[in-house]
Enzyme design. Sequence first.
Site, mmCIF file in Angstrom:
data_model
loop_
_atom_site.group_PDB
_atom_site.id
_atom_site.type_symbol
_atom_site.label_atom_id
_atom_site.label_comp_id
_atom_site.label_asym_id
_atom_site.label_seq_id
_atom_site.Cartn_x
_atom_site.Cartn_y
_atom_site.Cartn_z
ATOM 1 N N SER A 154 0.951 -1.296 0.268
ATOM 2 C CA SER A 154 0.010 0.044 -0.212
ATOM 3 C C SER A 154 0.677 1.268 -0.082
ATOM 4 O O SER A 154 2.058 1.251 0.411
ATOM 5 C CB SER A 154 -0.879 -0.060 1.254
ATOM 6 O OG SER A 154 -1.498 1.337 1.681
ATOM 7 N N CYS A 203 0.333 3.570 2.031
ATOM 8 C CA CYS A 203 0.485 3.639 3.343
ATOM 9 C C CYS A 203 1.886 3.636 4.162
ATOM 10 O O CYS A 203 2.167 3.688 5.084
ATOM 11 C CB CYS A 203 -0.511 3.138 4.105
ATOM 12 S SG CYS A 203 -2.352 3.753 3.985
ATOM 13 N N TYR A 208 -1.054 -0.027 10.070
ATOM 14 C CA TYR A 208 -1.364 -0.732 8.749
ATOM 15 C C TYR A 208 -0.145 -0.534 7.830
ATOM 16 O O TYR A 208 0.344 -1.515 7.040
ATOM 17 C CB TYR A 208 -2.665 0.055 8.231
ATOM 18 C CG TYR A 208 -3.101 -0.487 6.960
ATOM 19 C CD1 TYR A 208 -3.696 -1.609 6.642
ATOM 20 C CD2 TYR A 208 -2.850 0.398 5.690
ATOM 21 C CE1 TYR A 208 -4.075 -1.983 5.275
ATOM 22 C CE2 TYR A 208 -3.133 0.119 4.469
ATOM 23 C CZ TYR A 208 -3.714 -1.222 4.391
ATOM 24 O OH TYR A 208 -4.046 -1.511 3.065
ATOM 25 N N ALA A 256 -12.785 7.080 1.395
ATOM 26 C CA ALA A 256 -13.394 8.324 1.230
ATOM 27 C C ALA A 256 -14.203 8.534 -0.032
ATOM 28 O O ALA A 256 -15.522 8.931 0.132
ATOM 29 C CB ALA A 256 -11.974 9.336 1.021
ATOM 30 N N GLN A 297 -6.937 18.328 2.350
ATOM 31 C CA GLN A 297 -5.888 17.155 2.345
ATOM 32 C C GLN A 297 -6.070 16.595 0.809
ATOM 33 O O GLN A 297 -7.254 16.692 0.322
ATOM 34 C CB GLN A 297 -6.105 16.079 3.365
ATOM 35 C CG GLN A 297 -7.487 15.361 3.344
ATOM 36 C CD GLN A 297 -8.299 16.003 4.138
ATOM 37 O OE1 GLN A 297 -8.633 17.395 4.227
ATOM 38 N NE2 GLN A 297 -9.404 15.325 4.696
ATOM 39 N N THR A 298 -4.914 16.155 0.276
ATOM 40 C CA THR A 298 -5.055 15.785 -0.896
ATOM 41 C C THR A 298 -4.745 14.220 -1.135
ATOM 42 O O THR A 298 -3.940 13.646 -0.331
ATOM 43 C CB THR A 298 -3.880 16.324 -2.068
ATOM 44 O OG1 THR A 298 -2.578 16.115 -1.094
ATOM 45 C CG2 THR A 298 -4.206 17.786 -1.962
#
Length: 325
Positions: free
Chosen positions: A118, A120, A149, A193, A218-219
């Site tokens: 990911s 992340c 995560y 989202a 936030q992008t």
Amino acid sequence: MKNVLVCGAGGFIGSHLVKRLKDEGCWVRGVDLKYPEFSETLADDFVIGDLRDPVLCSASVDRPFDEVFQLAADMGGAGFVFVGDNDAAIMHNSAMINLNMVEACRFAGVKRIFYSSSACIYPERNQLDPDNPVCSEDSAYPAAPDSEYGWEKLFSERLYMAYVRNYGMVVRIARYHNIFGEEGTWTGGREKAPAALCRKVAEAKDGGEIQMWGDGLQTRSFLYIDECIDGTLKLMRSDFMGPVNIGSEEMVSINQLARMIMEAAGKTLTIDHIPGPQGVRGRNSDNRLIMEELGWAPSQPLQTGIAKTYRWIEEQVRNQDPGNA
Ligand code: NAD
């Protein structure tokens, strides 16, 4: 005929992948804790079971599959991975799945494994400026993901790469950036989202209001599911191991995303910004490496996938409450 195993075949990406593999004429076995929620699986064989159990993993890999796609993970959107309450479960469950699966694949002589990592995993320090996030593959270290995560994903990337070095296994690793589309989780707390905003817009009356976590500045970038499957298969069948980003470079603010969804819905709504988990301030896929190695990039603008996804979620909302939407 190719024999393919899809772990996490009851989930969003896994169920779409099974459909594509069946279109290609593969024999497919799926494994998951659950069947896909929104349509019948097309897998030839579907094992309901817990991949934290090494016995189940070995039983699932009862032949030298040509391809194994390891997508199973304990995951969700910001409301699940960034709140802290699920950290132990996320780390324990997903690491157990990966430890057991890679070992089972080694013993069974599996030819090729795909692992879904990911975005992340990228360090928080490079994602503080919403207009200039850095997510090139070589920026992953020194590591500093902002969530457990992300740490588990990074650990598992390293686990698969160690099996490549020590046991000569063939592994492909993608770092997915926000995949969305039809038949993804859209309610219940694990939704991400785009799905959450589609649901809120579908539930709102024209001229009304929706709530959004944070200031909306936030992008992020979002990749439509069909494009994700294209990139995944292209990587899996290439000579390039990765880790490599599979995402879109069309970065938008969350406010812009909401407006795009309103446009798809034909509604004008105001946004009430409320406190909530948000993750890093800015993130965007960097597709230079995948373009260079595989010649791959998404083929459609975000709005196209959003329009399709909105229509599907709007239908779910209507079916759930016929008085709505
Ligand atoms: P998903 O939650 O819809 O699918 C994951 C599946 O794994 C679920 O069906 C779940 O039941 C299954 N699973 C969890 N624990 C299990 C266990 N112990 N045994 C068997 N099955 C188990 O998620 P997804 O969006 O389809 O994501 C697939 C993979 O891609 C995951 O590894 C995820 O971390 C990764 N990923 C997804 C995104 C995204 O935007 N969707 C982004 C980055 C990475």
